[in-house]
Motif scaffolding. Structure first.
Motif, PDB file in Angstrom:
ATOM      1  N   GLU A  60      -7.704  -3.878  -1.472  1.00 60.17           N
ATOM      2  CA  GLU A  60      -7.612  -3.850  -0.013  1.00 60.17           C
ATOM      3  C   GLU A  60      -6.409  -3.039   0.478  1.00 60.17           C
ATOM      4  N   HIS A 116      -2.239   5.434   5.941  1.00 63.26           N
ATOM      5  CA  HIS A 116      -2.491   6.469   6.946  1.00 63.26           C
ATOM      6  C   HIS A 116      -1.536   7.624   6.693  1.00 63.26           C
ATOM      7  N   LYS A 163      -8.689   2.232   4.869  1.00 65.12           N
ATOM      8  CA  LYS A 163      -8.684   0.878   5.414  1.00 65.12           C
ATOM      9  C   LYS A 163      -9.405  -0.073   4.471  1.00 65.12           C
ATOM     10  N   ASN A 164      -8.706  -1.148   4.082  1.00 68.57           N
ATOM     11  CA  ASN A 164      -9.278  -2.213   3.239  1.00 68.57           C
ATOM     12  C   ASN A 164      -9.960  -1.646   1.991  1.00 68.57           C
ATOM     13  N   THR A 196      -7.157   8.398   6.750  1.00 64.13           N
ATOM     14  CA  THR A 196      -7.122   6.995   7.121  1.00 64.13           C
ATOM     15  C   THR A 196      -7.878   6.197   6.063  1.00 64.13           C
ATOM     16  N   ASP A 222      -4.420  -0.246   2.580  1.00 63.16           N
ATOM     17  CA  ASP A 222      -4.392   0.451   3.868  1.00 63.16           C
ATOM     18  C   ASP A 222      -3.356   1.573   3.781  1.00 63.16           C
TER      19      ASP A 222
END
Length: 231
Positions: free
Chosen positions: A23, A27, A5-6, A3, A25
């Motif tokens: 930034e 997954h 994120k940002n 994961t 993202d």
């Protein structure tokens, strides 16, 4: 499994700041097979370095197999890198004067496995990539495709959470490329999570998912399970 994120990475050259990642993202589920593509300077190599715990982000979060990595001490990060990540490089990165078996043993030496267990696991890993008859050969006695198989066996031997492959077919002929991609596909079918960087469209098409980078950002994320499953 992964994961992000940002996530941002800024390189300060003194006079200017270069934002290699902006930034991001992302997954990745356990058992996925992801190809990361993009032009030179797009940010894909920077992302791979961070995923591989070889570099840290300037800001944002990266969780690998339940472990938050971005604030870790370098020694702990090295431990995570050895136990949870298997690396496969374009240039193989094998030790020239030692056997395939010993090359595959190396991650387990750092992990302090007993010698007997190392030998058994290394032999099994080489068998898994079809090199059971080459375990005592040195790299100069192996073809390019065989060297990359040794590298894949080395990546597998600690049962990592993910396998990171950086242009793994870049130095191979078309026949060896087909064999190596077949191994990656088989490993993925067995449950391995694979993230592969490539500039070759025909290689990217063999993954289940293609993530495209441009100017430090993801501009496309296409899943094609059917194509990935049919190769």
């Amino acid at each position: 499994m992964i994961t992000i994120k940002n996530l941002s990475k800024v390189y300060d050259t003194g006079s200017i700041q270069v934002k290699a990642l902006n930034e991001v993202d992302l997954h990745v589920e356990k058992g996925d097979f992801v190809a990361i593509v993009g032009a030179s300077g797009s940010g894909k190599s920077t992302l791979m370095n961070i995923i591989g715990c070889l570099d840290k982000p300037t800001s944002g979060h990266y969780v690998l197999d339940g472990v938050q990595t971005e604030t870790m001490h370098p020694e702990k990060l090295a431990e995570i890198r050895n136990l949870k990540i298997g690396f496969v490089f374009q240039s193989f990165n094998l030790i020239p004067r030692t056997s395939a078996l010993h090359n595959v043993e190396l991650p387990m030496i750092y992990a302090k496995y007993p010698r007997k267990e190392r030998l058994v696991k290394a032999e099994r890993a080489l068998e898994r990539v079809g090199l059971e008859d080459r375990i005592h050969h040195k790299p100069n006695e192996l073809s390019g495709g065989q060297k990359q198989r040794v590298a894949i066996a080395r990546a597998l031997v600690n049962d990592p959470a993910i396998i990171l492959a950086d242009e793994p077919t870049g130095n191979l002929d078309s026949h060896s490329t087909e064999e190596i991609m077949g191994i990656f596909k088989d490993l993925n079918d067995e449950g391995a999570t694979i993230i592969l960087v490539t500039h070759e469209p025909d290689i990217a098409e063999q993954a289940k998912r293609v993530v495209t980078f441009k100017d430090g950002q993801i501009i496309d994320d296409i899943r094609n399970e059917q194509k990935g499953a049919s190769i």
